[in-house]
Scaffold this active site. Structure first.
Site, PDB file in Angstrom:
ATOM      1  N   CYS A  99      24.552  63.085  29.610  1.00 42.08           N
ATOM      2  CA  CYS A  99      25.543  63.845  28.848  1.00 42.08           C
ATOM      3  C   CYS A  99      26.829  64.006  29.643  1.00 42.08           C
ATOM      4  O   CYS A  99      27.924  64.055  29.066  1.00 42.08           O
ATOM      5  CB  CYS A  99      24.989  65.202  28.433  1.00 42.08           C
ATOM      6  SG  CYS A  99      24.497  66.257  29.806  1.00 42.08           S
ATOM      7  N   CYS A 275      52.340  75.799  62.538  1.00 39.52           N
ATOM      8  CA  CYS A 275      51.719  76.305  63.763  1.00 39.52           C
ATOM      9  C   CYS A 275      51.855  77.821  63.851  1.00 39.52           C
ATOM     10  O   CYS A 275      52.929  78.380  63.636  1.00 39.52           O
ATOM     11  CB  CYS A 275      52.365  75.647  64.980  1.00 39.52           C
ATOM     12  SG  CYS A 275      51.808  76.311  66.579  1.00 39.52           S
ATOM     13  N   CYS A 286      54.911  78.009  67.501  1.00 38.14           N
ATOM     14  CA  CYS A 286      56.025  77.265  68.084  1.00 38.14           C
ATOM     15  C   CYS A 286      57.092  76.899  67.058  1.00 38.14           C
ATOM     16  O   CYS A 286      58.150  76.379  67.404  1.00 38.14           O
ATOM     17  CB  CYS A 286      55.516  75.994  68.766  1.00 38.14           C
ATOM     18  SG  CYS A 286      54.971  74.713  67.610  1.00 38.14           S
ATOM     19  N   CYS A 331      48.264  70.933  66.833  1.00 35.94           N
ATOM     20  CA  CYS A 331      49.728  70.925  66.852  1.00 35.94           C
ATOM     21  C   CYS A 331      50.183  70.009  67.986  1.00 35.94           C
ATOM     22  O   CYS A 331      49.909  70.282  69.166  1.00 35.94           O
ATOM     23  CB  CYS A 331      50.278  72.338  67.057  1.00 35.94           C
ATOM     24  SG  CYS A 331      52.078  72.413  67.250  1.00 35.94           S
ATOM     25  N   CYS A 334      52.410  71.810  70.607  1.00 36.08           N
ATOM     26  CA  CYS A 334      51.690  72.643  71.579  1.00 36.08           C
ATOM     27  C   CYS A 334      50.622  71.849  72.334  1.00 36.08           C
ATOM     28  O   CYS A 334      50.105  72.310  73.344  1.00 36.08           O
ATOM     29  CB  CYS A 334      51.020  73.811  70.859  1.00 36.08           C
ATOM     30  SG  CYS A 334      52.152  74.949  70.039  1.00 36.08           S
ATOM     31  N   HIS A 412      23.855  71.360  29.943  1.00 36.53           N
ATOM     32  CA  HIS A 412      24.234  70.255  29.066  1.00 36.53           C
ATOM     33  C   HIS A 412      25.751  70.202  28.972  1.00 36.53           C
ATOM     34  O   HIS A 412      26.428  71.232  28.961  1.00 36.53           O
ATOM     35  CB  HIS A 412      23.632  70.447  27.680  1.00 36.53           C
ATOM     36  CG  HIS A 412      23.894  69.327  26.736  1.00 36.53           C
ATOM     37  ND1 HIS A 412      23.518  68.026  26.989  1.00 36.53           N
ATOM     38  CD2 HIS A 412      24.502  69.304  25.514  1.00 36.53           C
ATOM     39  CE1 HIS A 412      23.873  67.256  25.969  1.00 36.53           C
ATOM     40  NE2 HIS A 412      24.473  68.008  25.068  1.00 36.53           N
TER      41      HIS A 412
END
Length: 418
Positions: A99, A275, A286, A331, A334, A412
């Site tokens: 179905c 970040c 940052c 990041c 960083c 169903h």
């Protein structure tokens, strides 16, 4: 019986498609659409460019022509006087627990431009049988086209309780994705995703090996800069820069993927990661933010346990979320994994918008039964679009719904179609 659908071709008369303009049909249902009418439609200059073609040539994109051709077959030849239900109305038998599959194809059989493509255009010219990402011999697209014709072009006229056999289409889909071959219960949304993917690859106009395409992204801030870039309302210049990057990303996507499925069903999302490194910027991070633009086939929206409206579900989908713990983001500024903010927004919408409501997997792992309301006409997508160039014709009418009855443990599927 599996999923059934109700369709009413006479009620489309004199209306313009929400996707492209189609030739007007006389209020006299017995009027025959002639070849000269189709030729006039083809030669008539368009007042505005089609939203569907995405700049492709007329090949497989002339929906005014194919729609008129389909009308010739559907309305004129029978003069709407045949006994039994109109063309397009048919039940589908279950093969085990299929179905979910029947519901999926019934909804697609109701999609006007997709119907036009398979009935009024020689789609076999676009079959990509050598595509390793498609089904073997493009069997899914061939079986889908044959099933579409059996639904819409039955001859002799249908009985009062018509049933169409789509076993060949189910068998072809099982060859593309073997999990559906166990005749067990499956998710209709998952089936829809695999079926559309198979149709796309079988009809992909990019032949030969797909070219390598570099990822495109936009980097904002970083290196100690601090910018408030997660705002909902960005400056116009900032949005225009995003538009350029989004266009490049879409261009790169089309170098690998061009098909009727892309033309009709795929839009674009903007994902943003920022970040939030606790050791930088006084704990604000940052300032580095990365924005990417990615295609989507349908919107998968969260459903609140209390229900609500589809507009509220879209707002929830676009909310900013925190990535922390095991989900921290790396990041590059960083040079470490950091806490980050993530936001996904709808950048551009496709001509045919598919919305998937996530009712399964609630807090208790069960099904969220709360009702979700949605308009049957004029769902205004411009309210949540972020692209400055994506605010054209963005009103949607609902033409098909896939319904699940029951619980997460069993149930169903049925389909409703216009």
């Amino acid at each position: 019986m599996g999923a059934g659908c109700t369709k009413g071709p006479p009620e489309w008369q004199g209306r313009k498609s929400t996707i492209v303009e189609v030739p007007e049909v006389s209020s006299n249902v017995n009027k025959r659409v002639t070849k000269s009418d189709i030729a006039t439609t083809l030669s008539r200059p368009s007042s505005s460019p089609s939203r569907v073609g995405r700049g492709h040539s007329r090949k497989a994109s002339t929906y005014s022509l194919v729609h008129a051709a389909a009308l010739t077959k559907l309305y004129s030849s029978s003069n709407m006087k045949t006994r039994g239900p109109p063309q397009g109305i048919s039940g589908l038998p279950n093969y085990g627990n299929t179905c979910y599959f029947n519901t999926t194809v019934q909804a697609l059989f109701c999609t006007p431009p997709l119907t036009d493509y398979f009935l009024g255009y020689d789609y076999t010219r676009e079959l990509n049988k050598s595509n390793p990402f498609g089904s073997k011999g493009a069997s899914v697209a061939l079986a889908f086209g044959a099933s579409m014709k059996s639904i819409w072009r039955s001859d002799p006229p249908r009985s009062p309780s018509p049933v169409a056999d789509v076993k060949s289409l189910h068998r072809s889909l099982c060859g593309f994705h073997r999990d559906f071959g166990d005749f067990g219960q499956h998710d209709a949304a998952e089936c829809l995703g695999f079926l559309l993917d198979a149709l796309h690859e079988d009809l992909n106009r990019v032949e030969g090996g797909k070219p390598y395409v570099e990822d495109v992204e936009r980097v904002v801030g970083g290196g100690g800069e601090e910018e408030d870039v997660m705002e909902d309302d960005l400056m116009e210049d900032d949005l225009m820069e995003d538009e350029e990057v989004a266009a490049k990303a879409w261009e790169g996507y089309l170098r690998r993927n061009r098909s009727i499925i892309v033309d009709l069903f795929q839009g674009q999302l903007r994902s943003t990661l920022r970040c939030c490194n606790a050791s930088k910027g006084g704990g604000k991070g940052c300032g580095r933010e990365v924005r990417k633009f990615e295609p989507f086939m349908f919107l998968t929206l969260p459903v609140d346990p209390k229900g609500g409206s589809v507009e509220e579900a879209i707002k929830s989908f676009c909310k900013t979320e925190v990535m922390d713990g095991d989900n921290m983001w790396y990041c590059s500024s960083c040079a470490c994994h950091v806490r980050a903010l993530k936001k996904i927004e709808v950048w551009k919408v496709p001509p045919m918008l598919i919305v998937h409501l996530k009712r399964f997997g609630g807090s208790d792992g069960g099904k969220i039964q709360a009702p979700v309301t949605f308009p049957l006409a004029d769902l205004d997508a411009s309210k949540f679009l972020k692209s400055p160039g994506g605010t054209g014709n963005t009103a949607y009418d609902c033409y098909a719904v896939a319904l699940h009855h029951g619980t997460a443990g069993g149930g169903h599927y049925t389909a409703l179609g216009k």
